[in-house]
Design an enzyme around this catalytic site. Sequence first.
Site, PDB file in Angstrom:
ATOM      1  N   ARG A 113       0.935  -1.049   0.150  1.00 42.80           N
ATOM      2  CA  ARG A 113       0.004  -0.096   0.038  1.00 42.80           C
ATOM      3  C   ARG A 113       0.683   1.183  -0.180  1.00 42.80           C
ATOM      4  NH1 ARG A 113      -3.902   1.450   4.930  1.00 42.80           N
ATOM      5  NH2 ARG A 113      -2.383   3.322   5.196  1.00 42.80           N
ATOM      6  N   HIS A 170      -4.586   5.344   3.643  1.00 42.84           N
ATOM      7  CA  HIS A 170      -5.940   4.782   3.258  1.00 42.84           C
ATOM      8  C   HIS A 170      -6.642   5.407   2.443  1.00 42.84           C
ATOM      9  CE1 HIS A 170      -9.591   2.786   3.907  1.00 42.84           C
ATOM     10  NE2 HIS A 170     -10.147   3.773   4.754  1.00 42.84           N
ATOM     11  N   TYR A 182       1.370   6.180  11.639  1.00 42.76           N
ATOM     12  CA  TYR A 182       1.581   4.674  12.236  1.00 42.76           C
ATOM     13  C   TYR A 182       2.305   3.797  11.296  1.00 42.76           C
ATOM     14  CZ  TYR A 182      -2.413   4.363   8.536  1.00 42.76           C
ATOM     15  OH  TYR A 182      -2.968   4.248   7.411  1.00 42.76           O
TER      16      TYR A 182
END
Lengths: 367, 327
Positions: A283, A287, A296
């Site tokens: 990724r 998000h 994070y």
Amino acid sequence: MTQWTRQTQSTRETPRRKGGGVVSAEAQAVPGGKTTVEARHRALGLSDQDVLEMYYYIALARALDDRMWVLQRAGKAMFVISGPGHEGCQVAAMWPMDKKQDWFVPFYRSVAACLVKGMTVTDMLLGLFARATDPSSGGRQMPGHYGHPRFKILSTSSPVGTQYPHAVGIAYASKLRRTGEVTMVSIGEGGTSQGDWHEALNFAAIHKCPVLLIVENNELAISVPLRKQMAVPSVAVRAAGYGMPGVTADGSDVLECYRVAKEAYDRAKRGEGPTLIEYRVPRLGSHSSDDQQERYRSREELEQVRKRDPLLTFRAYLERVGLLNESTLKDIAERIRRDIDTATDEADRAPLPQPDTATRHLFFEGE
Amino acid sequence: MAEIRYIDAINQAHHEEMAQDARVLVLGEDVGRKGGVFGATMGLVEKFGEDRVIDTPLAESSIAGVAIGMACNGLLPIAEFQFADFIHPAFNQIVSEAARMRYRSNGVYGCPVVFRAPYGGSHGTALYHSQSIEAFYAHVPGLKVVAPSTPYDAKGMLKAAIRDPDPVLFLEHKRMYRIVRGEVPDGDYTVPIGPAAVRRPGRDLSLFAYGWMLSESLAAAEEMAREGIEVEVVDIRTLAPLDTATILKSVAKTNRALIVYEDNQFLGYGAEIAARIAEEAFFDLDAPVMRLAGPDVPGIPFAKPLEEWFSISRGKIAASIRTLAAY
């Protein structure tokens, strides 16, 4: 041994490495030798034209993705959710599918898959801008909720996992009606924790539904890491629990992604039922535009993950086999930039939906 | 015309629709060789085969979700939930998916699923085999909710629901299956989803009910007639979309309104009827709108005295009618 146990066995042997890096099959098998490497896509039945088109779609999806984020940051779009890093496996998995006949049940990262299935850049940007002519929802849904009847892309919602039983139901109908259609459905690994996901696999296996069950595992459900999502080493091993084959492929190895999808597609066509395919993908972005992954994910992790970018790995392959060079890459990038510019203008000029249409289509209004 | 039971009407509708349209199929728990726990799907698997009469795994969310997918790909599925109490795992599929499919795709994808669910209390059905779930679903735009009260309507409305291009939640009060009988013609017919029906004309007050409560209300109305109170009984039949016009017309005639429903009173379906009357027929009213509904406890308790305490009998309805008529 039955086919599914044999294949599931091979799944267990898939190497998993700390930091999420999975070494590509190509690099392992053929350290740079041109003849051997060239044989790879040809051996899979892919022409030079095929792999060049596949590269085009991966690059197009990435460029569209970049544009959508720029438009969001510039205040032209409220929200973006997309799939940078997922494009390679999406294009590869969609490649065996019949664009007109087969069904696709997407999720919010399915930018590249929807483009291959037939949606245009303009179609996607009309959704981003919530225009009246947005083919997915007429501006009713948030961006990223794709759907298009002409290309048999089912309308998507936001609850994660609900699309899996839909895909199985579509595939059951194809089988009952003997249409020969195959259905492909996609989800992230976080979605595999939902009951609907498990119920769908169970039903699909019992009825041998012609469906490709794709999981794009980027090891993060927003911020929750894989180890807190499941105790098994890979999603694909779960297939054994339902009585279907499960395979894992490295999402940075586009040709391997294609190989497993083609095999599953042919199985479905032969009436042998569903296959669970797990793609291990990086990724590359947050998000969504409302998320800051730097909170994070460490800088080291982000650096590592960029090395697995399928756009770069596939480009390197095509350069190695002599299908792309600096000049042709420049031409492709130029063509993509021009197309996206044109599409951005076109979508931007399209009208917004009128408030008096908001009560329409609650129920059927006639043909 | 033959007089048949409510359950037979439901069963006939299945047989006839499946025979005349190959797109119709049934899925649910025990719908195959058992013929459903109440017998609604009796004889179907023998006639139409296992591909069209699917005994599903015990997983309600996928019963709904798979049916939705089937409906999007050219089939007309009837998804049976064994008891309405067990439909809750499918709430997300019905509310987020089926009910929104057409709206969210701007009219492009439809979702012609019939979700059938036996609801309501019978003898010894307790907390988890007796629930009234209509308020949860009638609240949702994009979903039609019906609760027929006679065998004639059960058959005609189920056929209409199967042919409807949109999702329909079809609620069958289980107490009625074997008790309620009525005349049903042999030939094909449908009863439209939408209009309410005046089952008994009356001048003194209007009573609104559906399902088993309609049967009990009619019995109570007969009793009241002997006491000289003429009750107009309106069968709501379609809970969503609601036929407000028929309700208002009745209230304009009788000037008093009683709503009877078995669900918990608080935010139950009758609250919406009461609100509409208050909003749109305020000057027609000679008395406050009155509700008779289930007590606000989590369900019908099992032990006989507790069950009787909960249940809305014709006696309790008659008492409410007397109170309202005397106001």
